[in-house]
Design an enzyme around this catalytic site. Structure first.
Site, short mmCIF file in Angstrom:
data_model
loop_
_atom_site.label_atom_id
_atom_site.label_comp_id
_atom_site.label_asym_id
_atom_site.label_seq_id
_atom_site.Cartn_x
_atom_site.Cartn_y
_atom_site.Cartn_z
N ASN A 155 -9.62 7.47 -1.21
CA ASN A 155 -9.19 8.40 -2.27
C ASN A 155 -10.18 8.50 -3.43
O ASN A 155 -10.37 9.57 -4.01
CB ASN A 155 -7.80 8.02 -2.78
CG ASN A 155 -7.75 6.64 -3.37
OD1 ASN A 155 -8.38 5.70 -2.88
ND2 ASN A 155 -6.98 6.48 -4.45
N GLY A 231 -6.03 -0.54 -0.60
CA GLY A 231 -5.51 0.35 0.42
C GLY A 231 -4.01 0.18 0.58
O GLY A 231 -3.31 -0.19 -0.37
N SER A 232 -3.52 0.41 1.78
CA SER A 232 -2.08 0.44 2.01
C SER A 232 -1.51 -0.97 2.13
O SER A 232 -2.19 -1.92 2.54
CB SER A 232 -1.77 1.23 3.27
OG SER A 232 -2.12 0.49 4.43
N THR A 233 -0.23 -1.08 1.81
CA THR A 233 0.47 -2.36 1.94
C THR A 233 0.54 -2.80 3.39
O THR A 233 0.41 -4.00 3.69
CB THR A 233 1.88 -2.24 1.33
OG1 THR A 233 1.76 -1.85 -0.05
CG2 THR A 233 2.63 -3.55 1.42
N ALA A 234 0.72 -1.86 4.31
CA ALA A 234 0.80 -2.22 5.73
C ALA A 234 -0.51 -2.84 6.21
O ALA A 234 -0.51 -3.85 6.93
CB ALA A 234 1.14 -0.98 6.56
N THR A 235 -1.64 -2.25 5.82
CA THR A 235 -2.93 -2.81 6.21
C THR A 235 -3.14 -4.18 5.57
O THR A 235 -3.71 -5.08 6.19
CB THR A 235 -4.07 -1.85 5.81
OG1 THR A 235 -3.86 -0.58 6.44
CG2 THR A 235 -5.42 -2.39 6.24
N ALA A 236 -2.69 -4.33 4.32
CA ALA A 236 -2.83 -5.61 3.64
C ALA A 236 -2.08 -6.72 4.37
O ALA A 236 -2.55 -7.87 4.43
CB ALA A 236 -2.34 -5.50 2.20
N GLU A 253 -5.27 -4.87 -3.72
CA GLU A 253 -4.80 -3.83 -4.64
C GLU A 253 -4.19 -2.74 -3.78
O GLU A 253 -4.90 -2.02 -3.07
CB GLU A 253 -5.95 -3.31 -5.50
CG GLU A 253 -5.50 -2.55 -6.73
CD GLU A 253 -5.24 -1.08 -6.45
OE1 GLU A 253 -4.04 -0.70 -6.40
OE2 GLU A 253 -6.20 -0.32 -6.28
N CYS A 287 -3.54 5.85 -6.47
CA CYS A 287 -2.44 4.88 -6.38
C CYS A 287 -1.63 4.82 -7.66
O CYS A 287 -0.48 4.37 -7.65
CB CYS A 287 -2.99 3.50 -6.03
SG CYS A 287 -4.17 2.84 -7.22
N GLU A 468 -7.78 -7.41 -11.00
CA GLU A 468 -9.18 -7.08 -11.15
C GLU A 468 -9.44 -6.75 -12.61
O GLU A 468 -8.55 -6.29 -13.33
CB GLU A 468 -9.55 -5.89 -10.26
CG GLU A 468 -9.40 -6.18 -8.77
CD GLU A 468 -9.59 -4.94 -7.91
OE1 GLU A 468 -9.02 -3.89 -8.25
OE2 GLU A 468 -10.31 -5.03 -6.91
#
Length: 487
Positions: A155, A231-236, A253, A287, A468
């Site tokens: 993004n 990125g996305s919560t699912a990927t995290a 993040e 985000c 961060e």
């Protein structure tokens, strides 16, 4: 560095050299739907080579003084600024954001990231205490952690990639970066500037490819002790599982479902103007964008009328048209996902007041294959609807009335995310009280997206782990050691 008509074929950047790939994936230009460039389909072999280069470069780079590293970072900032227009146009082609947004936000911030950490690293201090009763002095030192893996999203491509690279290398680490395969062009362009700025070979390596192959190889590599991911919560969650075997440190993040709480005493004109921007800037693909708006009932109708009018005036069009406020979404798949949430909201009783399915888009022929969606405002959506609970990441916002402060706070906190929030009121005591109660890592009052890079940035709950910023990034990218000396 960028092209207008010729198809770009990108290369990895490993050990200071561009390395061609035998296999590629196509990346599409969001405003036309046509292939914009071909991105290396990297995997374990390329990641291994990049990690080895970073390991070889680490001792010499870590041994350099903060002043030496800072001079190189400052030079990088200057080079980005000298190529601002070229980078902005490339970012717009690749991501879909307007050229104006890239020109005024993304690329200047990318340069500032390097300039900020080039300066900040000069002023970081450690602790020292003296225990006279035992004749000892205690102090701490910080050392770079080594090879760091950096995974950045699509993004804000260059903006967020440099937000990770700058503190990592300023503190003496070497890095292997994996940008999104959807938006790799400005990362590739940055590699050309690394050479020119004098960044030694192996200090910054960029491996392009998908998360399933390149990202997974980087996360699971035993010689990469730290991963910074946006990125996305699912990927995290997947990253957490893959990295657990090696006990890696993680900075995550993640997403948000950010509320705006608007009280009856708010400055309505300022509130509407800012909330339109916070809802639809960068196509809602930030985000920190507002996704849920809670308005106190006495001004609900007036706010809604003004907000819908302002949303309809938010022009959707070609990203290179300076009159466009908003360009296309990132991909055909993401456009379908966002439209799906509008359908879910309607299924759950929501009424679309403007945007998707209500207001037709007037686009030039060259954009007919693009991934455009009008700013969409929905009311009457229950709090348990997926449209109110899940991150949409597009120009869709749900507006709902509330009665009192307690209700507003309870409903705002009633999602699994906790990244950001906005409170609108002239009552200073109330905004302070509400801000403290909201479960969000950052709360703006009577404004939005005003950042101070010295301060911590990150989310609560499913919006991330860690922070961060100057001090927080320093702590993540270094190991602390306590030393005791007996007199």
């Amino acid at each position: 560095m960028a092209r207008n008509c010729v198809l770009l074929v990108l290369e990895n950047y490993i050990n200071g050299e561009f390395v061609a790939s035998e296999t590629h994936v196509d990346s599409f230009e969001p405003s036309t739907g046509n292939v914009y460039c071909r991105v290396p389909d990297s995997g374990e072999a390329e990641v291994n080579a990049a990690v080895e280069a970073a390991k070889r470069a680490f001792p010499a780079w870590a041994a350099r003084s903060p002043q030496e590293r800072g001079r190189i970072l400052t030079r990088l900032a200057e080079l980005i600024e000298s190529r601002l227009e070229e980078l902005a146009i490339a970012e717009s082609h690749d991501q879909g954001k307007t050229v104006e947004h890239a020109r005024t936000v993304d690329i200047p911030r990318a340069a500032y990231n390097f300039r900020f950490f080039a300066s900040a690293v000069q002023h970081y201090t450690t602790e020292c205490t003296q225990a006279d009763h035992v004749g000892c002095m205690h102090y701490t030192v910080r050392s770079p952690v080594g090879v760091v893996g950096l995974i950045s999203p699509w993004n804000l491509p260059l903006y967020l990639l440099t937000w990770k690279i700058a503190p990592a290398i300023a503190l003496g680490n070497t890095v292997v970066a994996k940008p999104s395969e959807l938006t790799s062009v400005t990362a590739w362009m940055l590699c050309m500037l690394l050479r020119e700025a004098g960044v030694p070979p192996g200090v910054v390596n960029v491996v392009l490819g998908t998360g399933q192959k390149a990202g997974a190889a980087l996360v699971g590599h035993p010689d990469v002790p730290a991963i910074s991911f946006t990125g996305s919560t699912a990927t995290a969650c997947d990253i957490t599982v893959r990295s657990a075997l090696h006990c890696k440190r993680l900075s995550l993040e993640l997403g948000g479902k950010n509320p705006a709480v608007i009280f009856a005493d708010a400055d309505l004109d300022a509130c509407v103007a800012t909330t339109v921007r916070s809802s639809f800037a960068n196509q809602g693909e930030i985000c920190l964008c507002t996704s849920r708006i809670y308005v106190q009932r006495p001004i609900f109708k007036e706010f809604l009328e003004k907000f819908v009018k302002a949303a309809r005036a938010w022009k959707v069009g070609p990203p290179d048209d300076f009159t466009s406020n908003m360009g296309p979404l990132i991909s055909k798949e993401h456009l379908a996902k966002v439209r799906g949430y509008v359908e879910l909201a309607e299924r759950d009783g929501g009424q679309v007041l403007c945007g998707e399915g209500v207001d037709p888009l007037l686009l030039p022929p060259r954009c007919q294959g693009g991934y455009f969606l009008a700013p969409t405002v929905i009311t009457g959506v229950p709090d348990d609807s997926p449209a109110m609970q899940e991150e949409i990441f597009g120009p869709v916002v749900c507006v709902s009335p509330f009665e009192d402060e307690d209700e507003a706070v309870t409903r705002s906190n009633g999602v699994r995310y906790g990244l950001a929030a906005v409170v609108w009121s002239r009552d200073v005591a109330r905004v302070h009280r509400v801000a403290k109660r909201l479960q969000a890592g950052i709360v703006w009052t009577n404004c939005w997206l005003i950042r101070e890079l010295n301060l911590p940035f990150g989310g609560m709950k499913a919006s991330g782990i860690g922070r961060e910023g100057a001090k927080d990034s320093f702590e993540f990218f270094t190991d602390v050691k306590t030393i005791t000396i007996k007199h």
